[in-house]
Enzyme design. Structure first.
Site, PDB file in Angstrom:
ATOM      1  N   HIS A 304       0.853  -1.192   0.000  1.00  0.00           N
ATOM      2  CA  HIS A 304       0.000   0.000   0.000  1.00  0.00           C
ATOM      3  C   HIS A 304       0.882   1.232   0.000  1.00  0.00           C
ATOM      4  CE1 HIS A 304      -3.070   2.879   1.247  1.00  0.00           C
ATOM      5  NE2 HIS A 304      -3.931   1.990   0.791  1.00  0.00           N
ATOM      6  N   ASP A 361      -7.989  -5.267   0.185  1.00  0.00           N
ATOM      7  CA  ASP A 361      -8.509  -6.106  -0.900  1.00  0.00           C
ATOM      8  C   ASP A 361      -8.116  -7.571  -0.773  1.00  0.00           C
ATOM      9  OD1 ASP A 361      -9.775  -4.033  -2.347  1.00  0.00           O
ATOM     10  OD2 ASP A 361      -7.815  -3.328  -2.998  1.00  0.00           O
TER      11      ASP A 361
HETATM   12  N1  ACO Z   1       3.990  -7.727  -4.832  1.00  0.00           N
HETATM   13  C1  ACO Z   1       5.329  -7.730  -5.068  1.00  0.00           C
HETATM   14  N2  ACO Z   1       6.106  -6.625  -4.972  1.00  0.00           N
HETATM   15  C2  ACO Z   1       5.497  -5.483  -4.623  1.00  0.00           C
HETATM   16  C3  ACO Z   1       4.128  -5.399  -4.370  1.00  0.00           C
HETATM   17  C4  ACO Z   1       3.377  -6.582  -4.470  1.00  0.00           C
HETATM   18  N3  ACO Z   1       2.055  -6.572  -4.241  1.00  0.00           N
HETATM   19  N4  ACO Z   1       3.820  -4.128  -4.046  1.00  0.00           N
HETATM   20  C5  ACO Z   1       4.949  -3.425  -4.111  1.00  0.00           C
HETATM   21  N5  ACO Z   1       5.967  -4.242  -4.448  1.00  0.00           N
HETATM   22  C6  ACO Z   1       7.384  -3.883  -4.571  1.00  0.00           C
HETATM   23  C7  ACO Z   1       7.611  -3.062  -5.830  1.00  0.00           C
HETATM   24  O1  ACO Z   1       7.973  -3.880  -6.932  1.00  0.00           O
HETATM   25  C8  ACO Z   1       8.695  -2.117  -5.408  1.00  0.00           C
HETATM   26  O2  ACO Z   1       9.932  -2.779  -5.523  1.00  0.00           O
HETATM   27  P1  ACO Z   1      11.190  -1.952  -6.132  1.00  0.00           P
HETATM   28  O3  ACO Z   1      11.388  -0.778  -5.204  1.00  0.00           O
HETATM   29  O4  ACO Z   1      12.293  -2.935  -6.102  1.00  0.00           O
HETATM   30  O5  ACO Z   1      10.784  -1.533  -7.507  1.00  0.00           O
HETATM   31  C9  ACO Z   1       8.474  -1.917  -3.910  1.00  0.00           C
HETATM   32  O6  ACO Z   1       7.700  -3.038  -3.465  1.00  0.00           O
HETATM   33  C10 ACO Z   1       7.689  -0.638  -3.616  1.00  0.00           C
HETATM   34  O7  ACO Z   1       6.499  -0.669  -4.388  1.00  0.00           O
HETATM   35  P2  ACO Z   1       5.912   0.555  -5.183  1.00  0.00           P
HETATM   36  O8  ACO Z   1       5.133   0.050  -6.345  1.00  0.00           O
HETATM   37  O9  ACO Z   1       6.959   1.572  -5.453  1.00  0.00           O
HETATM   38  O10 ACO Z   1       4.969   1.147  -4.096  1.00  0.00           O
HETATM   39  P3  ACO Z   1       3.707   1.993  -4.369  1.00  0.00           P
HETATM   40  O11 ACO Z   1       3.453   2.746  -3.149  1.00  0.00           O
HETATM   41  O12 ACO Z   1       3.833   2.775  -5.623  1.00  0.00           O
HETATM   42  O13 ACO Z   1       2.621   0.844  -4.657  1.00  0.00           O
HETATM   43  C11 ACO Z   1       0.703  -0.478  -4.678  1.00  0.00           C
HETATM   44  C12 ACO Z   1       1.504   0.592  -3.914  1.00  0.00           C
HETATM   45  C13 ACO Z   1       0.386   0.035  -6.086  1.00  0.00           C
HETATM   46  C14 ACO Z   1      -0.586  -0.712  -3.930  1.00  0.00           C
HETATM   47  C15 ACO Z   1       1.545  -1.767  -4.774  1.00  0.00           C
HETATM   48  O14 ACO Z   1       1.882  -2.228  -3.489  1.00  0.00           O
HETATM   49  C16 ACO Z   1       0.824  -2.870  -5.562  1.00  0.00           C
HETATM   50  O15 ACO Z   1       0.906  -2.898  -6.788  1.00  0.00           O
HETATM   51  N6  ACO Z   1       0.099  -3.792  -4.866  1.00  0.00           N
HETATM   52  C17 ACO Z   1      -0.668  -4.811  -5.544  1.00  0.00           C
HETATM   53  C18 ACO Z   1      -1.998  -4.254  -6.024  1.00  0.00           C
HETATM   54  C19 ACO Z   1      -2.937  -3.982  -4.873  1.00  0.00           C
HETATM   55  O16 ACO Z   1      -3.147  -4.799  -4.007  1.00  0.00           O
HETATM   56  N7  ACO Z   1      -3.565  -2.804  -4.921  1.00  0.00           N
HETATM   57  C20 ACO Z   1      -4.564  -2.393  -3.935  1.00  0.00           C
HETATM   58  C21 ACO Z   1      -4.043  -1.338  -3.037  1.00  0.00           C
HETATM   59  S1  ACO Z   1      -5.238  -0.901  -1.813  1.00  0.00           S
HETATM   60  C22 ACO Z   1      -6.320   0.090  -2.666  1.00  0.00           C
HETATM   61  O17 ACO Z   1      -5.980   0.843  -3.519  1.00  0.00           O
HETATM   62  C23 ACO Z   1      -7.686  -0.072  -2.369  1.00  0.00           C
END
Ligand code: ACO
Length: 426
Positions: A304, A361
């Site tokens: 998140h 979620d």
């Molecule tokens: N699985 C694997 N790796 C992940 C995940 C995940 N679910 N989420 C983040 N990471 C990793 C990224 O690859 C990134 O690695 P890096 O720095 O080596 O590139 C690191 O963790 C940080 O992630 P970011 O994408 O930079 O973090 P951000 O704050 O932009 O992303 C997000 C948040 C979009 C929710 C992300 O965690 C994600 O894609 N999760 C899966 C989708 C999801 O569940 N979305 C619902 C969110 S809750 C809502 O909106 C209601």
């Protein structure tokens, strides 16, 4: 502490105001930065940018705190109803009995949909995603109902109309997609009971309302009711900042919510869990793929932007899954896979380092499946729940004398000036 922040640029020092919120959150007010320094800020995904002052929702992502108008979400989930929580978000305080009754009457009065709107539904291709339909239909409401936006009473009617009709429209889209007779809202049922009845009642099999499922739906929607300046709420605020009508701004919010990185994750989680189950149920390769930087696969329902600890909503949602499944005497193999994934991920170095915990979620789809909600309606369920938050945030922005047209800047990286070349000289 100084109430300014010094920025040294070139051989000059600039002092920018420091602003502090009621929970101690601090920010540098850069409103005059470009005028004074010629500089703008660059912040991908607005991860460090506060876009407004807001008194609606407080969250602390490090401590896992979420409060609506100061009240912890855990207390609302325990004791409130979705409608009372909606009133709280929109009006700033819990309603007294008379206010709550008046709100319920208004919701009932506005629950029907213009019959002409049905023909829109009937013309949609059968395979259309309900989120696409909902977004267009909410936008279409403006053509069927005048937007009442001058007096406080008129604004209340527009907002209540939306809250009530979106629920009817969602249930109607499900019925029509199945080729079933549409069920109308009933005045004797509460908001959540009415929704379940409109979804599942049929002329040959009357739906038997179960108090615990109604209660579970209340909690589900309370947990989704607001989440400060998230992607879809920001979309509502940004689109609304052009002074477009409320329906169009909410329609934009619905479209933004649809994405799998945002609200669409609830559908994506179930699809992922089903895929793992059909693949034999071994979670290890999926954990390995999530850890692999060269693999775009992400564990849906994990991570998140703000929470760097366990999402407080996920905790309640997980308990709710167990409660509903126990009550209905069901077992769901997807819940077993989800819990196994969570247990492994919470001990895994990659997930710990990146602060990746289950978000709202991760378990919500399992709760919805148990209620009988089809997978492609999951994000619609999220949208109905988020509606009070979108409305409250839109209203707050409209009431804010400093709210401006949202229009970020950029750092241009394209071709510098060059002359036009006539077609036959290229
Ligand atoms: N699985 C694997 N790796 C992940 C995940 C995940 N679910 N989420 C983040 N990471 C990793 C990224 O690859 C990134 O690695 P890096 O720095 O080596 O590139 C690191 O963790 C940080 O992630 P970011 O994408 O930079 O973090 P951000 O704050 O932009 O992303 C997000 C948040 C979009 C929710 C992300 O965690 C994600 O894609 N999760 C899966 C989708 C999801 O569940 N979305 C619902 C969110 S809750 C809502 O909106 C209601």
């Amino acid at each position: 502490m100084s109430d300014t922040v010094k920025v040294i640029y070139g051989n000059k020092t600039y002092e920018l105001p420091l602003v502090i919120g009621t929970e101690g959150e601090k920010a540098i007010d850069i409103s005059r930065m470009r005028t004074e320094t010629g500089l703008i800020t660059l912040d991908y995904g607005y991860a460090n940018t506060g876009s407004c002052y807001s008194s609606i929702t407080f969250m602390d992502g490090e401590k896992g705190i979420l409060r609506y108008r100061g009240i912890p979400v855990e207390q609302l989930a325990e004791s409130s109803t979705f409608i009372e929580t909606a009133y709280l978000l929109i009006n700033g305080q819990l309603p007294n009995r008379a206010q709550l009754n008046r709100f319920s009457v208004l919701l009932n009065d506005h629950s029907l949909m213009h019959e002409d709107m049905r023909s829109f539904y009937e013309k949609y291709p059968r395979a259309s995603h309900p989120m696409g339909i909902l977004s267009s239909m909410v936008n279409a409401l403006r053509s069927f109902y005048p937007e009442l936006q001058s007096t406080e009473e008129e604004i209340n009617i527009t907002m209540t109309r939306l809250l009530s009709k979106v629920r009817t429209m969602a249930a109607m889209s499900y019925k029509i997609s199945r080729g079933h007779k549409v069920v109308y809202p009933r005045p004797d049922l509460t908001y959540c009971a009415n929704f379940l009845n409109m979804m599942f009642d049929t002329p040959v099999k009357p739906y038997r309302l179960d108090d615990e499922l109604v209660e579970a739906l209340n909690v589900f929607w309370i947990l989704h009711a607001d989440h400060e300046q998230n992607c879809s709420t920001s979309a509502v605020r940004v689109v609304g900042s052009g002074r477009v009508n409320l329906y169009a701004a909410i329609s934009a919010g619905i479209a933004a919510l649809w994405g799998p990185l945002h609200g669409g994750a609830n559908q994506a989680v179930i699809e992922m869990l089903t895929h793992i189950k059909n693949d034999g149920g071994n979670i290890k390769p999926y954990i390995a793929r999530a850890r692999d930087k060269n693999d775009p696969f992400r564990l849906m329902g994990f991570g998140h932007r703000v929470y760097k600890t366990y999402d407080p909503r996920a905790k309640i949602m997980k308990e709710m899954c167990h409660r509903i499944l126990d009550k209905l005497n069901l077992s769901d193999p997807l819940l077993d896979i989800a819990m196994e994934l969570e247990a492994v991920a919470l001990k895994d170095e990659f997930f710990i380092e990146n602060n990746l915990y289950p978000n709202v979620d991760f378990y919500s789809g399992i709760a919805l499946r148990a209620m009988g909600i089809p997978t492609n309606m999951f994000t619609v369920m999220f949208a109905i729940g988020r509606l009070p938050g979108w409305i409250a945030q839109w209203k707050e922005s409209m009431d804010d004398p400093n709210w401006k047209l949202c229009r970020p800047r950029q750092i241009y990286t394209g071709q510098t000036k060059m002359d036009y070349i006539p077609l036959d000289e290229r």
